[in-house]
Design a protein around this motif. Structure first.
Motif, mmCIF file in Angstrom:
data_model
loop_
_atom_site.group_PDB
_atom_site.id
_atom_site.type_symbol
_atom_site.label_atom_id
_atom_site.label_comp_id
_atom_site.label_asym_id
_atom_site.label_seq_id
_atom_site.Cartn_x
_atom_site.Cartn_y
_atom_site.Cartn_z
ATOM 1 N N TRP A 82 9.809 8.481 2.289
ATOM 2 C CA TRP A 82 9.374 9.586 1.424
ATOM 3 C C TRP A 82 10.477 10.636 1.287
ATOM 4 C CZ3 TRP A 82 8.139 14.677 3.193
ATOM 5 C CH2 TRP A 82 7.632 15.512 2.189
ATOM 6 N N GLU A 135 1.509 15.003 5.210
ATOM 7 C CA GLU A 135 1.183 16.395 5.570
ATOM 8 C C GLU A 135 -0.199 16.506 6.206
ATOM 9 O OE1 GLU A 135 2.866 19.359 5.476
ATOM 10 O OE2 GLU A 135 4.669 18.236 4.957
ATOM 11 N N SER A 136 -1.150 15.708 5.733
ATOM 12 C CA SER A 136 -2.498 15.772 6.309
ATOM 13 C C SER A 136 -2.525 15.167 7.716
ATOM 14 C CB SER A 136 -3.517 15.084 5.399
ATOM 15 O OG SER A 136 -3.322 13.675 5.399
ATOM 16 N N HIS A 190 2.372 1.666 -3.416
ATOM 17 C CA HIS A 190 1.348 2.150 -4.350
ATOM 18 C C HIS A 190 1.130 3.658 -4.173
ATOM 19 C CE1 HIS A 190 -2.192 1.914 -6.912
ATOM 20 N NE2 HIS A 190 -2.895 2.524 -5.962
ATOM 21 N N LEU A 191 1.001 4.108 -2.938
ATOM 22 C CA LEU A 191 0.823 5.544 -2.674
ATOM 23 C C LEU A 191 2.035 6.350 -3.138
ATOM 24 C CD1 LEU A 191 -0.850 5.478 0.861
ATOM 25 C CD2 LEU A 191 -1.907 6.208 -1.282
ATOM 26 N N GLN A 240 1.989 6.811 -6.843
ATOM 27 C CA GLN A 240 0.994 7.814 -7.228
ATOM 28 C C GLN A 240 1.370 9.214 -6.756
ATOM 29 O OE1 GLN A 240 -2.540 6.207 -5.385
ATOM 30 N NE2 GLN A 240 -3.158 5.192 -7.287
ATOM 31 N N GLY A 241 2.453 9.335 -6.024
ATOM 32 C CA GLY A 241 2.861 10.642 -5.505
ATOM 33 C C GLY A 241 1.968 11.146 -4.382
ATOM 34 N N ARG A 242 1.338 10.221 -3.658
ATOM 35 C CA ARG A 242 0.377 10.627 -2.630
ATOM 36 C C ARG A 242 0.920 10.507 -1.202
ATOM 37 N NH1 ARG A 242 -4.537 7.084 -4.210
ATOM 38 N NH2 ARG A 242 -5.079 7.541 -2.070
ATOM 39 N N ILE A 243 2.134 10.012 -1.023
ATOM 40 C CA ILE A 243 2.673 9.853 0.336
ATOM 41 C C ILE A 243 2.909 11.205 1.007
ATOM 42 C CG2 ILE A 243 4.788 9.198 1.588
ATOM 43 C CD1 ILE A 243 2.981 6.874 1.326
ATOM 44 N N PRO A 264 1.488 14.241 0.495
ATOM 45 C CA PRO A 264 0.226 14.844 0.948
ATOM 46 C C PRO A 264 -0.421 14.075 2.115
ATOM 47 C CG PRO A 264 0.299 14.815 -1.439
ATOM 48 C CD PRO A 264 1.488 14.031 -0.959
ATOM 49 N N TRP A 265 -0.319 12.748 2.093
ATOM 50 C CA TRP A 265 -0.881 11.945 3.188
ATOM 51 C C TRP A 265 -0.174 12.275 4.499
ATOM 52 C CZ3 TRP A 265 1.424 8.011 6.169
ATOM 53 C CH2 TRP A 265 0.545 7.319 7.006
ATOM 54 N N ARG A 325 0.837 -1.212 0.000
ATOM 55 C CA ARG A 325 0.000 0.000 0.000
ATOM 56 C C ARG A 325 0.865 1.251 0.000
ATOM 57 N NH1 ARG A 325 -4.473 -0.811 4.513
ATOM 58 N NH2 ARG A 325 -3.043 -2.386 5.256
#
Length: 171
Positions: free
Chosen positions: A159, A32-33, A20-21, A24-27, A29-30, A17
């Protein structure tokens, strides 16, 4: 799993997982949130105070700390995010002990949860030298989110490493 060395030992589905994140370049932002705020602990003096307060709260009866500081030589790639050293020396007719905690300097730029996790880990070594069940129970006693923060911190390190590789490759 060598492409994600900080996540070695975690279940394959969880690592997949994260992979995969990352793809997608989503780590970023995840992270940071989940951890939007950075801490203000930037000096060795402030770090000593922070560690001393946690020690006083959870480990009152352990040996005093002689030094606590950010260390530029701590290297996460070599597996060192912090160290706790204990030295006993004869002084006069008594045996004097000295505890030092060193925290990797990269944690100056980390979310406070990750700094706290490393500090808790090193403080736990004041009572438990080995990474055994008692050690991790003590870590969780000091903060029930210890294991979640450890995992998230490992994702953060992954990351950071991926981000710095892309910047040095000119991407």
């Amino acid at each position: 799993m060598s492409d994600l060395p900080y996540l070695t030992g975690y279940p394959a589905d969880l690592v997949d997982r994260v992979r995969h994140l990352m793809a997608q370049g989503r780590i970023g932002p995840w992270l940071e949130s989940r951890y939007p705020d950075r801490h203000a602990i930037q000096t060795d003096k402030a770090l000593y105070q922070y560690v001393s307060e946690l020690k006083q709260r959870y480990l009152k009866n352990t040996s005093a700390l002689a030094k606590v500081y950010f260390d530029n030589r701590q290297n996460p790639i070599k597996g060192t995010l912090g160290t706790n050293t204990f030295v006993s020396r004869p002084q006069g007719g008594k045996l004097k002990s000295k505890n030092e905690i060193r925290i990797a300097a990269l944690f100056r730029a980390a979310p406070e949860a990750f700094l706290k996790m490393i500090v808790i880990h090193e403080l736990a070594h004041l009572k438990e030298k080995e990474h055994n069940k008692s050690f991790y129970q003590l870590c969780c006693h000091m903060d029930p989110l210890y294991h979640q923060w450890e995992f998230d911190m490992r994702v953060w390190l992954t990351w950071r490493e991926q981000t710095s590789l892309h910047h040095t490759d000119g991407q």
